[in-house]
Design an enzyme around this catalytic site. Structure first.
Site, PDB file in Angstrom:
ATOM      1  N   ILE A   7       0.853  -1.176   0.066  1.00  0.00           N
ATOM      2  CA  ILE A   7      -0.096   0.107   0.246  1.00  0.00           C
ATOM      3  C   ILE A   7       0.695   1.364  -0.049  1.00  0.00           C
ATOM      4  CG2 ILE A   7      -1.639   1.367   1.232  1.00  0.00           C
ATOM      5  CD1 ILE A   7      -2.537  -1.434   2.580  1.00  0.00           C
ATOM      6  N   THR A   8       1.149   1.931  -1.233  1.00  0.00           N
ATOM      7  CA  THR A   8       1.699   3.212  -1.116  1.00  0.00           C
ATOM      8  C   THR A   8       1.041   4.389  -0.180  1.00  0.00           C
ATOM      9  OG1 THR A   8       0.619   4.301  -3.081  1.00  0.00           O
ATOM     10  CG2 THR A   8       2.491   2.794  -3.410  1.00  0.00           C
ATOM     11  N   GLY A   9       1.765   5.131   0.407  1.00  0.00           N
ATOM     12  CA  GLY A   9       1.103   6.181   1.303  1.00  0.00           C
ATOM     13  C   GLY A   9       0.413   5.905   2.490  1.00  0.00           C
ATOM     14  N   SER A  12      -0.667   7.654   6.636  1.00  0.00           N
ATOM     15  CA  SER A  12      -1.670   8.186   7.318  1.00  0.00           C
ATOM     16  C   SER A  12      -3.132   8.068   6.449  1.00  0.00           C
ATOM     17  CB  SER A  12      -1.326   9.854   7.130  1.00  0.00           C
ATOM     18  OG  SER A  12      -1.636  10.363   5.772  1.00  0.00           O
ATOM     19  N   GLY A  13      -4.236   8.773   6.976  1.00  0.00           N
ATOM     20  CA  GLY A  13      -5.314   8.432   6.245  1.00  0.00           C
ATOM     21  C   GLY A  13      -5.963   7.202   5.883  1.00  0.00           C
ATOM     22  N   TYR A 190      -4.548  18.249  -9.613  1.00  0.00           N
ATOM     23  CA  TYR A 190      -4.907  17.029  -8.745  1.00  0.00           C
ATOM     24  C   TYR A 190      -6.082  16.323  -9.237  1.00  0.00           C
ATOM     25  CZ  TYR A 190      -7.128  14.373  -4.991  1.00  0.00           C
ATOM     26  OH  TYR A 190      -7.702  13.172  -4.362  1.00  0.00           O
TER      27      TYR A 190
HETATM   28  P1  NDP Z   1      -3.418  11.795   3.102  1.00  0.00           P
HETATM   29  O1  NDP Z   1      -2.936  13.022   2.956  1.00  0.00           O
HETATM   30  O2  NDP Z   1      -3.868  11.279   4.674  1.00  0.00           O
HETATM   31  O3  NDP Z   1      -2.376  10.469   2.659  1.00  0.00           O
HETATM   32  C1  NDP Z   1      -1.571  10.604   1.607  1.00  0.00           C
HETATM   33  C2  NDP Z   1      -0.594   9.751   1.579  1.00  0.00           C
HETATM   34  O4  NDP Z   1       0.171   9.886   0.469  1.00  0.00           O
HETATM   35  C3  NDP Z   1       0.334   9.927   2.952  1.00  0.00           C
HETATM   36  O5  NDP Z   1       0.592   8.862   3.524  1.00  0.00           O
HETATM   37  C4  NDP Z   1       1.687  10.564   2.333  1.00  0.00           C
HETATM   38  O6  NDP Z   1       2.871  10.495   2.865  1.00  0.00           O
HETATM   39  C5  NDP Z   1       1.515   9.815   0.896  1.00  0.00           C
HETATM   40  N1  NDP Z   1       2.562  10.549  -0.016  1.00  0.00           N
HETATM   41  C6  NDP Z   1       2.382  11.732  -0.432  1.00  0.00           C
HETATM   42  N2  NDP Z   1       3.658  12.032  -1.321  1.00  0.00           N
HETATM   43  C7  NDP Z   1       4.282  11.056  -1.381  1.00  0.00           C
HETATM   44  C8  NDP Z   1       5.226  10.534  -2.064  1.00  0.00           C
HETATM   45  N3  NDP Z   1       5.956  11.356  -2.975  1.00  0.00           N
HETATM   46  N4  NDP Z   1       5.745   9.315  -2.039  1.00  0.00           N
HETATM   47  C9  NDP Z   1       5.200   8.397  -1.144  1.00  0.00           C
HETATM   48  N5  NDP Z   1       4.199   8.984  -0.342  1.00  0.00           N
HETATM   49  C10 NDP Z   1       3.649  10.010  -0.706  1.00  0.00           C
HETATM   50  O7  NDP Z   1      -4.697  11.619   2.125  1.00  0.00           O
HETATM   51  P2  NDP Z   1      -5.796  10.639   2.009  1.00  0.00           P
HETATM   52  O8  NDP Z   1      -5.779   9.459   2.964  1.00  0.00           O
HETATM   53  O9  NDP Z   1      -7.129  11.367   1.983  1.00  0.00           O
HETATM   54  O10 NDP Z   1      -5.603  10.020   0.341  1.00  0.00           O
HETATM   55  C11 NDP Z   1      -5.270   8.914   0.096  1.00  0.00           C
HETATM   56  C12 NDP Z   1      -6.075   8.572  -1.211  1.00  0.00           C
HETATM   57  O11 NDP Z   1      -7.449   8.979  -1.221  1.00  0.00           O
HETATM   58  C13 NDP Z   1      -5.345   9.315  -2.326  1.00  0.00           C
HETATM   59  O12 NDP Z   1      -5.233   8.856  -3.500  1.00  0.00           O
HETATM   60  C14 NDP Z   1      -6.593  10.407  -2.772  1.00  0.00           C
HETATM   61  O13 NDP Z   1      -6.615  11.110  -3.745  1.00  0.00           O
HETATM   62  C15 NDP Z   1      -7.871   9.750  -2.484  1.00  0.00           C
HETATM   63  N6  NDP Z   1      -9.178  10.226  -2.016  1.00  0.00           N
HETATM   64  C16 NDP Z   1      -9.202  10.978  -0.773  1.00  0.00           C
HETATM   65  C17 NDP Z   1     -10.376  11.473  -0.618  1.00  0.00           C
HETATM   66  C18 NDP Z   1     -10.735  12.298   0.666  1.00  0.00           C
HETATM   67  O14 NDP Z   1     -11.989  12.654   0.780  1.00  0.00           O
HETATM   68  N7  NDP Z   1      -9.603  12.366   1.450  1.00  0.00           N
HETATM   69  C19 NDP Z   1     -11.682  11.531  -1.364  1.00  0.00           C
HETATM   70  C20 NDP Z   1     -11.319  10.717  -2.568  1.00  0.00           C
HETATM   71  C21 NDP Z   1     -10.036  10.240  -2.911  1.00  0.00           C
HETATM   72  P3  NDP Z   1       3.355  11.632   4.270  1.00  0.00           P
HETATM   73  O15 NDP Z   1       2.490  10.661   5.470  1.00  0.00           O
HETATM   74  O16 NDP Z   1       4.606  11.232   4.339  1.00  0.00           O
HETATM   75  O17 NDP Z   1       2.726  12.949   3.892  1.00  0.00           O
END
Ligand code: NDP
Length: 315
Positions: A7-9, A12-13, A190
């Site tokens: 799982i990438t990222g 968090s979240g 985005y």
């Molecule tokens: P978060 O910002 O909580 O999580 C994003 C994650 O991506 C973090 O772990 C962050 O790492 C990581 N990340 C960012 N840049 C990089 C990088 N260069 N290399 C590796 N990891 C990276 O957001 P969400 O959990 O909300 O988002 C997750 C997914 O859900 C995304 O694809 C988003 O588009 C999608 N989404 C979200 C919605 C929402 O309402 N929140 C709605 C619809 C879709 P770090 O912790 O280091 O910052």
């Protein structure tokens, strides 16, 4: 045996909530592919994920070298790859100046789309080799890139145009930083990146589903108004957005609930259909959602694929 899911990222979240939901079943080993090693370790610990159910591996999607290094490290680990979840994303809604990846590509499309594009192309062979009964490649989408929805029609709308910016490398030197060749707009970049995510999933399905049996899927997990995704938004927005989503649009979903949804797409035996964009209704039942015209355009998907191959050095 346990399944292995990357799982990438996952620091968090949505990514973290999904890692937790899967690890708790004791049926999965989660590779948390994260750019900040310590943050990911701390996140896993505070989410209560037990040590034997996860491994943190470094991955910075904003660097094509880092993507290649991650793939090499993963291969060295000797683990099979059963499911890959492309979840990480950056969102810069208030940026009026572009920022760039290590390779000089506009950051939102570079991270959310191109980093994941290279990652999934390089890992496809590992997935082919796995003997896991239900192999899946999941790319997290969004409603905001989907112009047949209300949320997808909030300006600036996603649109890829003739992709002259993407063809030029999104570098802001001899090409625009926007896929359609327009002026930089962080919110639109985005949304455009999310259209690319959804088009890529479908192109994977057309090219590889029959041959490999891998399920390719995308999803809209709901509006998770509390995640870090909105960290760069203005403070008033961050204050009002969660209650607005909870009480007005009713699209609000908790991080925990969204994690359960994505975990279903990873492992639920009833969600094996390939080429699908999953969504959930108010009772949290999954259904196959319709994509907007642009997000399901076959010739655009092919073009995104071919231009992306050039930019990441695969063609
Ligand atoms: P978060 O910002 O909580 O999580 C994003 C994650 O991506 C973090 O772990 C962050 O790492 C990581 N990340 C960012 N840049 C990089 C990088 N260069 N290399 C590796 N990891 C990276 O957001 P969400 O959990 O909300 O988002 C997750 C997914 O859900 C995304 O694809 C988003 O588009 C999608 N989404 C979200 C919605 C929402 O309402 N929140 C709605 C619809 C879709 P770090 O912790 O280091 O910052």
């Amino acid at each position: 045996r346990k399944g292995t899911v990357i799982i990438t990222g996952a620091s968090s979240g949505l990514g973290l909530a999904t890692a937790k939901a899967l690890a708790e079943t004791e049926k999965w080993h989660v590779i948390m592919a994260c750019r900040d090693f310590l943050k990911a370790e701390r996140a896993a610990k505070s989410a209560g994920i037990s040590k034997e159910n996860y491994t943190v591996m470094h991955l910075d999607l904003a660097s094509l070298d880092s993507v290649r290094q991650f793939v090499a490290n993963f291969k060295q680990s000797g683990r099979p790859l059963d499911v890959l979840v492309c979840n990480a994303a950056v969102y810069q809604p208030t940026a009026n100046q572009p920022t760039f990846t290590a390779d000089g590509i506009e950051l939102s499309v570079g991270t959310n789309h191109l980093g994941h594009f290279l990652l999934s192309r390089l890992l496809l062979d590992d997935m082919k080799k796995s003997d896991y009964p239900s192999k899946r490649l999941i790319i997290v989408g969004s409603i905001t890139g989907n112009t047949n929805t209300l949320a997808g029609n909030v300006p600036p709308k996603a649109s890829l145009g003739d992709m002259r910016g993407l063809a030029g490398g999104l570098n802001g030197l001899n090409s625009s930083t926007m896929i359609d060749g327009g002026k930089f707009d962080g919110a639109k970049a985005y949304k455009d990146s999310k259209i690319c995510n959804m088009l890529t999933m479908q192109e994977f399905h057309r090219r590889y589903h029959e041959e490999t049996g891998i399920t390719f899927a995308s999803l809209y997990p709901g509006c998770i108004a509390t995640t870090g995704l909105f960290r760069e938004h203005i403070p008033l927005f961050r204050l009002l957005f969660p209650p607005f989503q909870k009480f007005v649009t009713k699209g609000y979903v908790s991080e925990e609930e969204s994690g359960k949804r994505l975990a279903q797409v990873v492992s639920d035996p009833s969600l094996t259909k390939s080429g699908v964009y999953w969504s959930w209704n108010k009772d949290s039942a999954s259904f196959e959602n319709q994509l907007s015209e642009e997000a399901s355009d076959v010739s655009k998907a092919k073009k995104v694929w071919e231009l992306s191959e050039k930019l990441v050095g695969l063609a």
